[in-house]
Design a protein around this motif. Structure first.
Motif, PDB file in Angstrom:
ATOM      1  N   TYR A 128      45.152   5.623 -18.637  1.00  0.00           N
ATOM      2  CA  TYR A 128      45.731   4.997 -17.444  1.00  0.00           C
ATOM      3  C   TYR A 128      47.201   5.373 -17.290  1.00  0.00           C
ATOM      4  O   TYR A 128      47.648   5.764 -16.203  1.00  0.00           O
ATOM      5  CB  TYR A 128      45.577   3.476 -17.534  1.00  0.00           C
ATOM      6  CG  TYR A 128      46.479   2.721 -16.602  1.00  0.00           C
ATOM      7  CD1 TYR A 128      46.207   2.662 -15.237  1.00  0.00           C
ATOM      8  CD2 TYR A 128      47.617   2.064 -17.079  1.00  0.00           C
ATOM      9  CE1 TYR A 128      47.045   1.977 -14.371  1.00  0.00           C
ATOM     10  CE2 TYR A 128      48.459   1.379 -16.221  1.00  0.00           C
ATOM     11  CZ  TYR A 128      48.168   1.339 -14.876  1.00  0.00           C
ATOM     12  OH  TYR A 128      49.006   0.665 -14.015  1.00  0.00           O
ATOM     13  N   LEU A 216      36.030  -4.920 -22.376  1.00  0.00           N
ATOM     14  CA  LEU A 216      35.336  -4.159 -21.333  1.00  0.00           C
ATOM     15  C   LEU A 216      35.953  -4.403 -19.967  1.00  0.00           C
ATOM     16  O   LEU A 216      36.069  -3.476 -19.153  1.00  0.00           O
ATOM     17  CB  LEU A 216      33.847  -4.530 -21.314  1.00  0.00           C
ATOM     18  CG  LEU A 216      32.899  -3.668 -22.142  1.00  0.00           C
ATOM     19  CD1 LEU A 216      31.460  -4.129 -21.943  1.00  0.00           C
ATOM     20  CD2 LEU A 216      33.029  -2.194 -21.788  1.00  0.00           C
ATOM     21  N   GLY A 217      36.358  -5.647 -19.688  1.00  0.00           N
ATOM     22  CA  GLY A 217      37.002  -5.945 -18.409  1.00  0.00           C
ATOM     23  C   GLY A 217      38.278  -5.138 -18.216  1.00  0.00           C
ATOM     24  O   GLY A 217      38.515  -4.570 -17.140  1.00  0.00           O
ATOM     25  N   ILE A 219      39.064  -2.339 -19.796  1.00  0.00           N
ATOM     26  CA  ILE A 219      38.701  -0.910 -19.714  1.00  0.00           C
ATOM     27  C   ILE A 219      38.255  -0.561 -18.296  1.00  0.00           C
ATOM     28  O   ILE A 219      38.678   0.454 -17.729  1.00  0.00           O
ATOM     29  CB  ILE A 219      37.600  -0.576 -20.740  1.00  0.00           C
ATOM     30  CG1 ILE A 219      38.175  -0.592 -22.162  1.00  0.00           C
ATOM     31  CG2 ILE A 219      36.984   0.794 -20.448  1.00  0.00           C
ATOM     32  CD1 ILE A 219      37.128  -0.479 -23.250  1.00  0.00           C
ATOM     33  N   PHE A 220      37.402  -1.400 -17.717  1.00  0.00           N
ATOM     34  CA  PHE A 220      36.952  -1.163 -16.338  1.00  0.00           C
ATOM     35  C   PHE A 220      38.125  -1.210 -15.363  1.00  0.00           C
ATOM     36  O   PHE A 220      38.197  -0.407 -14.420  1.00  0.00           O
ATOM     37  CB  PHE A 220      35.891  -2.192 -15.938  1.00  0.00           C
ATOM     38  CG  PHE A 220      34.545  -1.950 -16.544  1.00  0.00           C
ATOM     39  CD1 PHE A 220      34.079  -0.661 -16.762  1.00  0.00           C
ATOM     40  CD2 PHE A 220      33.737  -3.016 -16.907  1.00  0.00           C
ATOM     41  CE1 PHE A 220      32.833  -0.438 -17.327  1.00  0.00           C
ATOM     42  CE2 PHE A 220      32.486  -2.801 -17.475  1.00  0.00           C
ATOM     43  CZ  PHE A 220      32.030  -1.505 -17.685  1.00  0.00           C
ATOM     44  N   SER A 222      41.238  -0.460 -16.021  1.00  0.00           N
ATOM     45  CA  SER A 222      42.014   0.772 -16.218  1.00  0.00           C
ATOM     46  C   SER A 222      41.371   1.940 -15.486  1.00  0.00           C
ATOM     47  O   SER A 222      42.054   2.700 -14.785  1.00  0.00           O
ATOM     48  CB  SER A 222      42.126   1.086 -17.717  1.00  0.00           C
ATOM     49  OG  SER A 222      42.822   0.077 -18.405  1.00  0.00           O
ATOM     50  N   TYR A 223      40.054   2.067 -15.636  1.00  0.00           N
ATOM     51  CA  TYR A 223      39.390   3.201 -14.999  1.00  0.00           C
ATOM     52  C   TYR A 223      39.260   3.030 -13.494  1.00  0.00           C
ATOM     53  O   TYR A 223      39.192   4.022 -12.757  1.00  0.00           O
ATOM     54  CB  TYR A 223      38.031   3.445 -15.661  1.00  0.00           C
ATOM     55  CG  TYR A 223      38.174   4.356 -16.862  1.00  0.00           C
ATOM     56  CD1 TYR A 223      38.301   5.731 -16.699  1.00  0.00           C
ATOM     57  CD2 TYR A 223      38.241   3.841 -18.149  1.00  0.00           C
ATOM     58  CE1 TYR A 223      38.462   6.563 -17.786  1.00  0.00           C
ATOM     59  CE2 TYR A 223      38.408   4.664 -19.248  1.00  0.00           C
ATOM     60  CZ  TYR A 223      38.512   6.030 -19.055  1.00  0.00           C
ATOM     61  OH  TYR A 223      38.703   6.857 -20.133  1.00  0.00           O
ATOM     62  N   ALA A 224      39.248   1.801 -13.014  1.00  0.00           N
ATOM     63  CA  ALA A 224      39.272   1.596 -11.563  1.00  0.00           C
ATOM     64  C   ALA A 224      40.586   2.118 -10.981  1.00  0.00           C
ATOM     65  O   ALA A 224      40.598   2.815  -9.947  1.00  0.00           O
ATOM     66  CB  ALA A 224      39.093   0.113 -11.243  1.00  0.00           C
ATOM     67  N   LEU A 250      34.784   8.156 -21.806  1.00  0.00           N
ATOM     68  CA  LEU A 250      33.732   7.372 -21.163  1.00  0.00           C
ATOM     69  C   LEU A 250      32.416   7.488 -21.932  1.00  0.00           C
ATOM     70  O   LEU A 250      31.692   6.496 -22.080  1.00  0.00           O
ATOM     71  CB  LEU A 250      33.548   7.827 -19.712  1.00  0.00           C
ATOM     72  CG  LEU A 250      34.687   7.458 -18.752  1.00  0.00           C
ATOM     73  CD1 LEU A 250      34.492   8.124 -17.399  1.00  0.00           C
ATOM     74  CD2 LEU A 250      34.768   5.941 -18.585  1.00  0.00           C
TER      75      LEU A 250
END
Length: 324
Positions: A128, A216-217, A219-220, A222-224, A250
């Motif tokens: 990120y 996981l929240g 991580i998601f 960051s990738y969003a 990923l």
């Protein structure tokens, strides 16, 4: 040695537990040990190669590869805490594991899983910052910051996991000492207790939901942000390059969380799932990510692939240069 002969914190517990292995597949244990040994050898070779390449190549002394080294160390420790005993069970019928050793193995397995989750989150944060805030990358992810992140990951894993063996050791095990598993897993052990294990079960469920949910929240999230940033890039070639750099991470996230979630869900809610399926999923969750992680990074990360190739070619050229 008496089977039920020692007191611990006022409660009766067996001196040893007996590991069953994979219920229903006992006759195939010897043959299952062969791929297990192969997986373990490749795990050691692959992760040690990652550590060695990053160590000797100064150009790889960057946050992304330092986090990868942390992941490799955790994978080596996690596999080594389980596989040697499993091989002894499968090949030599060595089912006994001392009570204290069982609790130690339980702590190691769950602590290392939580540490690995934190490292995967740190790697997502690294991507990120590199993609969304490239001008501040060097200022944010300094060496002291990386040391602090690694230390916090270890501290979180140790603190959250410490109650597992403490709570398990306070339960009385007066019915049986036979563990229907290949290793000492928290839920598999506390289910053997002949007294209420509600507190231990609730704590285990809370930790699992907290760690997986938070990590996981984030991580998601960051990738969003990464995806939104990449889609604004004017060049499709630049977009493809950025997505390629994130691809290996990923893949590792999918390998780490998918079997872990399956194992967690089947333990809590899969009451009609065959015991051998429970155990196989649990073994998959422990063995496959450490086996696949170095392969994924070696194949999908060009710098690591090139450095490994250069080191191998350099070693081949040494005898030739010496002969001249």
């Amino acid at each position: 040695m008496p089977l039920f002969g020692s007191l611990y914190n006022g409660t009766l517990h067996p001196s040893i537990f007996l590991l069953v292995g994979i219920p229903g597949l006992e006759a195939a244990h010897f043959w299952l040990g062969i791929p297990l040994c192969f997986i373990y050898m490749v795990t050691i070779l692959g992760n040690c190669t990652i550590l060695f390449v990053v160590w000797v190549e100064e150009s790889l002394h960057e946050p992304m590869y330092l986090f990868l080294c942390m992941l490799a160390v955790v994978d080596l420790a996690g596999s080594t805490s389980v596989v040697p005993k499993m091989l002894c069970l499968f090949w030599f019928g060595s089912r006994e594991i001392h009570f204290e050793a069982c609790l130690t193995q339980m702590f190691s397995i769950h602590a290392l899983s939580i540490i690995e989750s934190a490292i995967l989150l740190a790697m997502a944060f690294d991507r990120y910052v590199a993609i969304c805030k490239p001008l501040r990358y060097a200022a944010i992810l300094t060496n002291p910051a990386i040391v602090k992140i690694g230390s916090l990951a270890v501290a979180r894993g140790a603190i959250l996991t410490a109650p597992f063996p403490i709570l398990a050791s306070r339960l009385p095990y007066c019915r049986t000492n036979v563990v229907p598993h290949t290793y000492c897993e928290h839920m598999g052990i506390v289910r053997l207790a002949c007294a209420g294990s509600g507190v231990s079960n609730m704590y285990g469920l809370t930790v699992a939901l907290l760690v997986v949910g938070v990590d996981l929240g984030l991580i998601f999230a960051s990738y969003a942000r990464i995806i939104l940033t990449v889609l604004r890039l004017p060049s499709r070639e630049a977009q493809a390059k950025v997505f390629s750099t994130c691809g290996s991470h990923l893949c590792v996230i999918v390998l780490a969380y998918t079997p872990a979630l399956f194992s967690f869900l089947t333990h809590r809610f899969g009451h009609h799932v065959a015991p051998c399926i429970h155990i196989l999923i649990g073994n998959f969750y422990i063995l496959v990510p450490p086996f696949c992680n170095p392969i994924v990074y070696g194949v999908k990360t060009r710098m690591i692939r090139d450095k490994v190739a250069n080191l191998l070619l350099r070693r081949k050229d040494i005898p030739k240069s010496g002969a001249k």
